[in-house]
Scaffold this active site. Structure first.
Site, PDB file in Angstrom:
ATOM      1  N   ARG A 116      39.183  32.830  46.141  1.00  0.00           N
ATOM      2  CA  ARG A 116      38.069  33.784  46.205  1.00  0.00           C
ATOM      3  C   ARG A 116      36.971  33.395  45.212  1.00  0.00           C
ATOM      4  NH1 ARG A 116      37.948  39.765  44.420  1.00  0.00           N
ATOM      5  NH2 ARG A 116      36.156  40.551  45.590  1.00  0.00           N
TER       6      ARG A 116
ATOM      7  N   HIS B 127      33.075  32.786  46.175  1.00  0.00           N
ATOM      8  CA  HIS B 127      32.009  33.575  45.534  1.00  0.00           C
ATOM      9  C   HIS B 127      31.065  32.685  44.733  1.00  0.00           C
ATOM     10  CE1 HIS B 127      33.312  38.007  45.876  1.00  0.00           C
ATOM     11  NE2 HIS B 127      34.019  37.311  46.751  1.00  0.00           N
TER      12      HIS B 127
ATOM     13  N   VAL C 124      26.680  31.773  46.146  1.00  0.00           N
ATOM     14  CA  VAL C 124      25.560  32.204  45.290  1.00  0.00           C
ATOM     15  C   VAL C 124      25.071  30.975  44.509  1.00  0.00           C
ATOM     16  CG1 VAL C 124      24.824  33.737  43.436  1.00  0.00           C
ATOM     17  CG2 VAL C 124      26.515  34.525  45.100  1.00  0.00           C
TER      18      VAL C 124
ATOM     19  N   SER D 136      28.570  28.448  38.463  1.00  0.00           N
ATOM     20  CA  SER D 136      27.739  29.468  37.795  1.00  0.00           C
ATOM     21  C   SER D 136      28.477  30.807  37.708  1.00  0.00           C
ATOM     22  CB  SER D 136      26.401  29.629  38.512  1.00  0.00           C
ATOM     23  OG  SER D 136      26.599  29.821  39.891  1.00  0.00           O
TER      24      SER D 136
ATOM     25  N   ASN E 147      31.367  41.039  42.089  1.00  0.00           N
ATOM     26  CA  ASN E 147      32.233  40.041  41.457  1.00  0.00           C
ATOM     27  C   ASN E 147      33.185  40.609  40.403  1.00  0.00           C
ATOM     28  OD1 ASN E 147      31.410  37.744  42.873  1.00  0.00           O
ATOM     29  ND2 ASN E 147      29.644  37.404  41.544  1.00  0.00           N
TER      30      ASN E 147
ATOM     31  N   HIS F  93      41.944  35.391  53.951  1.00  0.00           N
ATOM     32  CA  HIS F  93      42.561  36.713  53.782  1.00  0.00           C
ATOM     33  C   HIS F  93      44.020  36.728  54.228  1.00  0.00           C
ATOM     34  CE1 HIS F  93      38.511  39.098  53.609  1.00  0.00           C
ATOM     35  NE2 HIS F  93      38.808  38.505  52.484  1.00  0.00           N
TER      36      HIS F  93
ATOM     37  N   ASP G 115      48.884  30.889  56.386  1.00  0.00           N
ATOM     38  CA  ASP G 115      49.304  30.626  57.770  1.00  0.00           C
ATOM     39  C   ASP G 115      48.364  31.316  58.754  1.00  0.00           C
ATOM     40  OD1 ASP G 115      50.002  33.322  57.668  1.00  0.00           O
ATOM     41  OD2 ASP G 115      52.138  32.920  57.353  1.00  0.00           O
TER      42      ASP G 115
END
Length: 291
Positions: A25, A29, A33, A39, A57, A159, A219
């Site tokens: 993640r 993220h 950006v 950053s 965030n 996810h 998976d």
């Protein structure tokens, strides 16, 4: 260099599984950006509110940041590697390594990114997907980063790992719209399970797995869940309810090799977004500070 990062990742994953979804993640993220330039790692100062402190965030788990910092330290302990590897490249390598640690596909990581020289909370606004986004919004956001609808669907399948807090889903199970208390696209049994896990007065810090079936394995069950109405976020379930994206979901639910190949392709393209080279970046000594 890569084996050193891998060793740090493996050790950290042994300590806590959260390292896996947290690092994935964090990479996403970061790249969405201002590009893949670490950053997201920069700490805020009295004069600058950095990306990581934007509301979108603040829920990034600390284990993702920690694995990059530990890998940087391990590399800098070797004289020939000291100050040679950017935090952005370390994050890209660590991301591949956590996917492998969760039994996902391995892939070559392109290297040569420099670390960004700017990190502002303001720059995050409107650049990350929202849990209630529809396919149009998702496609538009991904297209900004030269990613196709197929890339978007493949990357959404990250996810298959990780967890979510109740505030992102509450409206789907308690207050969907004027005619439905519960989102009608939600599987009824799954909605019941969610309401049990998250009663109305639940502590907002309580998190549950995004993939209720195999939450610790990378998976294609994510796509099978969508076919059954078990996508936790609206932005997951729309991939099945929207007729434009449904054929891809159906195809990857049947064929994990095809999904893995698409995921590798999408991750490679994601890793090229907004890359800094030459004077547009540097190699930070400390991943959390401009130096």
């Amino acid at each position: 260099m890569a084996p050193i990062v891998r060793k740090v990742v493996q050790q950290k994953v042994k300590e806590t599984f959260v390292t896996i979804p947290a690092t994935l993640r964090l990479f996403f993220h970061d790249c969405f950006v201002n590009g893949c330039d670490a950053s997201i790692m920069i700490q805020s100062t009295p004069n600058n509110k950095a990306e990581k402190d934007h509301p979108d965030n603040v829920s990034l788990a600390g284990d993702g940041f920690d694995v990059v910092i530990k890998a940087k330290k391990a590399l800098d302990a070797i004289p020939s590697c000291r100050n040679k590897v950017s935090c952005a490249d370390i994050l890209a390598l660590a991301t591949r390594d956590v996917v492998v640690a969760a039994e996902g596909p391995s892939y070559p990581v392109e290297l040569g990114r420099r670390d960004g020289l700017v990190s502002t909370a303001a720059s995050v606004h409107g650049n990350l997907p929202r849990p209630n986004d529809n396919v149009d919004k998702l496609n538009k956001l991904f297209a900004k980063n030269k990613l196709t609808q197929e890339d978007m669907i493949a990357l959404s399948a990250a996810h298959t790992l990780g967890f979510a807090h109740c505030n992102k889903v509450f409206n789907r199970i308690y207050n969907f719209n004027r005619t439905h208390i519960i989102d009608p696209t939600l599987n009824k049994g799954y909605a019941k399970d969610l309401r049990l896990a998250w009663p109305k007065n639940v502590d907002p810090r309580i998190a549950i797995n995004i993939d209720p079936i195999t939450p610790k394995k990378f998976d294609n069950i994510y796509f099978k869940n969508l076919q059954q109405g078990k996508g936790l976020f609206t932005s997951d379930q729309v991939l099945y309810t929207d007729r434009r994206s449904r054929p891809t979901v159906d195809s990857w639910a049947k064929n994990s090799a095809a999904f893995n190949a698409a995921f590798v392709k999408a991750m490679t393209k994601l890793g090229r977004v907004g890359v800094k080279t030459g004077h547009n970046g540097n190699i930070r000594r400390d991943c959390g500070a401009f130096n």
